[in-house]
Structure formats: C-alpha cells, structure tokens
Design a protein around this motif. Structure first.
Motif, short mmCIF file in Angstrom:
data_model
loop_
_atom_site.label_atom_id
_atom_site.label_comp_id
_atom_site.label_asym_id
_atom_site.label_seq_id
_atom_site.Cartn_x
_atom_site.Cartn_y
_atom_site.Cartn_z
N LEU A 1 -14.12 53.79 -35.33
CA LEU A 1 -12.88 53.94 -35.31
C LEU A 1 -12.16 52.79 -34.53
N VAL A 2 -12.41 52.72 -33.25
CA VAL A 2 -12.02 51.85 -32.27
C VAL A 2 -11.97 50.32 -32.90
N ASP A 3 -13.04 50.00 -33.58
CA ASP A 3 -13.26 48.65 -34.02
C ASP A 3 -12.64 48.71 -35.35
N VAL A 4 -12.51 49.67 -36.21
CA VAL A 4 -11.98 49.41 -37.63
C VAL A 4 -10.41 49.47 -37.73
N LEU A 5 -9.80 50.15 -36.66
CA LEU A 5 -8.27 50.31 -36.71
C LEU A 5 -7.56 48.85 -36.93
N PRO A 6 -8.06 47.99 -35.89
CA PRO A 6 -7.22 46.50 -35.77
C PRO A 6 -7.37 45.97 -37.23
N ARG A 7 -8.40 46.25 -38.03
CA ARG A 7 -8.34 45.83 -39.38
C ARG A 7 -7.66 46.61 -40.37
N VAL A 8 -7.61 47.95 -40.22
CA VAL A 8 -6.82 48.68 -41.02
C VAL A 8 -5.40 48.66 -40.94
N LYS A 9 -4.86 48.70 -39.80
CA LYS A 9 -3.33 48.67 -39.54
C LYS A 9 -2.59 47.39 -40.20
N PRO A 10 -2.95 46.21 -40.15
CA PRO A 10 -2.36 45.23 -40.87
C PRO A 10 -2.13 45.31 -42.30
N SER A 11 -2.71 46.33 -42.90
CA SER A 11 -2.69 46.42 -44.31
C SER A 11 -1.82 47.59 -44.71
N VAL A 12 -1.34 48.33 -43.59
CA VAL A 12 -0.64 49.42 -43.82
C VAL A 12 1.18 49.23 -43.70
N VAL A 13 1.79 49.59 -44.62
CA VAL A 13 3.32 49.20 -44.56
C VAL A 13 4.05 50.57 -44.86
N ALA A 14 5.53 50.32 -44.34
CA ALA A 14 6.38 51.33 -44.60
C ALA A 14 7.14 50.92 -45.92
N VAL A 15 7.30 52.00 -46.72
CA VAL A 15 8.03 51.89 -48.14
C VAL A 15 9.25 52.31 -48.09
N GLY A 16 10.33 51.59 -48.53
CA GLY A 16 11.71 52.19 -48.85
C GLY A 16 12.37 51.30 -49.22
N THR A 17 13.77 51.56 -49.13
CA THR A 17 14.71 50.66 -50.04
C THR A 17 15.72 49.95 -48.98
N PHE A 18 16.06 48.78 -49.46
CA PHE A 18 17.19 48.10 -48.39
C PHE A 18 18.32 47.59 -49.16
N GLN A 19 19.33 47.94 -48.37
CA GLN A 19 20.83 47.59 -48.88
C GLN A 19 21.61 47.15 -47.56
N ARG A 20 22.07 45.97 -47.79
CA ARG A 20 22.61 45.24 -46.67
C ARG A 20 23.78 45.92 -46.07
N THR A 21 24.75 46.40 -47.07
CA THR A 21 25.95 46.90 -46.62
C THR A 21 26.14 48.34 -46.14
N ARG A 22 24.90 48.91 -46.24
CA ARG A 22 24.72 50.22 -45.41
C ARG A 22 24.05 50.43 -44.03
N SER A 23 24.08 51.51 -43.17
CA SER A 23 23.70 51.71 -42.04
C SER A 23 22.99 53.11 -42.10
N PRO A 24 21.49 52.94 -41.68
CA PRO A 24 20.75 51.66 -41.44
C PRO A 24 20.28 51.11 -42.95
N GLN A 25 20.35 49.98 -42.77
CA GLN A 25 19.87 48.97 -44.02
C GLN A 25 18.76 49.39 -44.70
N PHE A 26 17.63 49.84 -43.87
CA PHE A 26 16.48 50.17 -44.65
C PHE A 26 16.44 51.88 -44.49
N ARG A 27 16.06 52.28 -45.52
CA ARG A 27 15.94 53.75 -45.84
C ARG A 27 14.32 53.98 -46.15
N PHE A 28 13.88 54.70 -45.17
CA PHE A 28 12.32 54.77 -45.45
C PHE A 28 12.02 56.07 -46.16
N LEU A 29 11.06 55.62 -47.08
CA LEU A 29 10.45 56.57 -48.11
C LEU A 29 8.85 57.19 -47.93
#
Length: 240
Positions: free
Chosen positions: A11-39
C-alpha cells in the motif's frame, strides 16, 4: 478497451500511483460562495478522460440559467485544477456513471478482471470523506471484504418495503461487497482497490445500497458497501 495493470507492491508504494487518479466531483458556479459544491468522489478510467463515480452523485439538476456546470477537482494540481465534465453514460441499476473530461487525460486506475473477490480479501479505498468540511486531500481507509451479499433482502412485512427495494427484489438482483472499513459521506464513488496492486475491485456506495438493504432500520448503520467492478467494466464497454 485495454485496462492497464500495475506490478505487485504494497500500500505504501501503491498509494502514490492511486491518488493522482482520484478526483472530487461537484458543480461550479462563479457567482456563488463557495463556487465549488462538493458532491462525491470519482476516479479516472479508460482513456484518462473518463471518470467513474456513483450515478446518484451526479443526479443533481444543474442551474443552467445561472451558468452552473458539472466539474471535477484534481487535488494537488496547479491552478486550473477545476475541469469541466459531462455525464456520458449511467447504469441506474448499479448506481454507476461515467463522466467525460475536457483537456488532458488523467492517470488511470487499472480494473480487476471482474470476478468476485473472496471474502476476507484485503482492500483499501481512497476518497474525500466529508470533503466539504475536511477539504480535498485524498484519504485512504483499509480493511477486508467482510461479505459478498445480495443488494436487497426480503423484509418481514410489506410496511418495510419501499419502491427501490421492490425493484431490486423483482429484478435480476446482484451481489455487492460488504466492507469492514468505514466510509463517510463524500466517499461515494471512491475506488475500492487491491492494496498490493492498485487494481480496482469495486466502487464505494453510501446511498443506493443502504436504501435497499437497510431500509427497515430506523437509523443507518456504519456498514460500508461497494459495487463490484464488473458493472463498471460493462458500462465502459458501452461507451465508444
């Protein structure tokens, strides 16, 4: 479609290869605060311009008249880490969805061959538990496959049935993984992977399975479930 494989490590060796592929999914709206809404969480697959997540994560309607858009956030990336995305495929029965990204491909995670994982198998999953409060640093939990279990179970009386459970019991039900590691809100869509190779074995699901399997409980349990990767493989083959 080819699914690359990683050499065995730990796992110690694998995590640096896994983490760059994992992303946060959400919505973006420039006029609201916060602009990014995490889903929820997602991870790059296929060509690197595809992100897999749960269908319920991206089921929220977008305020098109207010220029709200579906996006992913790549943690640790330089400025411009917010990337536009579009939903291109979904399997509502398995609660899976695929998003297509603009721009350069991301590093992809390899997918296991799709056969069921044996009970007792070591697993890990990486995602963003309570990401809107704790931030978007990828967090990894480790455990085992505690059981391979039907997604829905018959209830003692009809009052304990809901429409989702009825559909699961009436159709061709499938089995899911019950994990002994605890996932949290925000982990939906996280890749469940082999800690020795990084191959994806399943996808964490915090809503869809609980709504069918635990609908009779007065309060949700701390049990974590995952959709087997075979369903994701099938969805990817439908996307050309």
């Amino acid at each position: 479609m080819l699914f690359p494989r990683l050499a065995a490590a730990d796992l110690v060796d694998v995590l640096p290869r896994v983490k760059p592929s994992v992303v946060a999914v959400g919505t973006f709206q420039r006029t609201r605060s916060p602009q990014f809404r995490f889903l929820g969480t997602g991870f790059a697959v296929g060509s690197g311009r595809m992100v897999a997540t749960n269908a319920h994560v991206v089921s929220v309607p977008l305020a098109d008249d207010q220029l709200e858009s579906l996006v992913i956030v790549v943690p640790g990336a330089p400025q411009g880490s917010i990337r536009k995305a579009a939903k291109v495929a979904a399997d509502p029965n398995a609660d899976l969805a695929l998003l297509r990204l603009d721009g350069e491909p991301l590093p992809v995670l390899p997918l296991a061959d799709g056969s069921f994982v044996a009970e007792g198998r070591s697993i890990a999953f990486t995602g963003f538990p309570i990401g809107s409060a704790l931030g978007f640093t990828p967090v990894t939990h480790r455990g085992i496959v505690a059981a391979v279990t039907p997604i829905g179970i018959p209830q003692a009386n009809s009052g304990q049935l809901n429409p989702a459970l009825i559909r699961r019991l009436a159709g061709d039900s499938f089995r899911v993984y019950q994990l002994d590691a605890t996932a949290y809100p925000g982990n939906s869509g996280s890749p469940v992977f082999d800690p020795d190779s990084g191959e994806v074995l399943g996808i964490v699901n915090m809503v869809f399975v609980k709504g069918t399997k635990e609908n009779a409980l007065s309060a949700p349990s701390g049990i974590t479930y995952a959709i087997p990767v075979s369903h994701l493989r099938a969805l990817l083959l439908d996307v050309r």
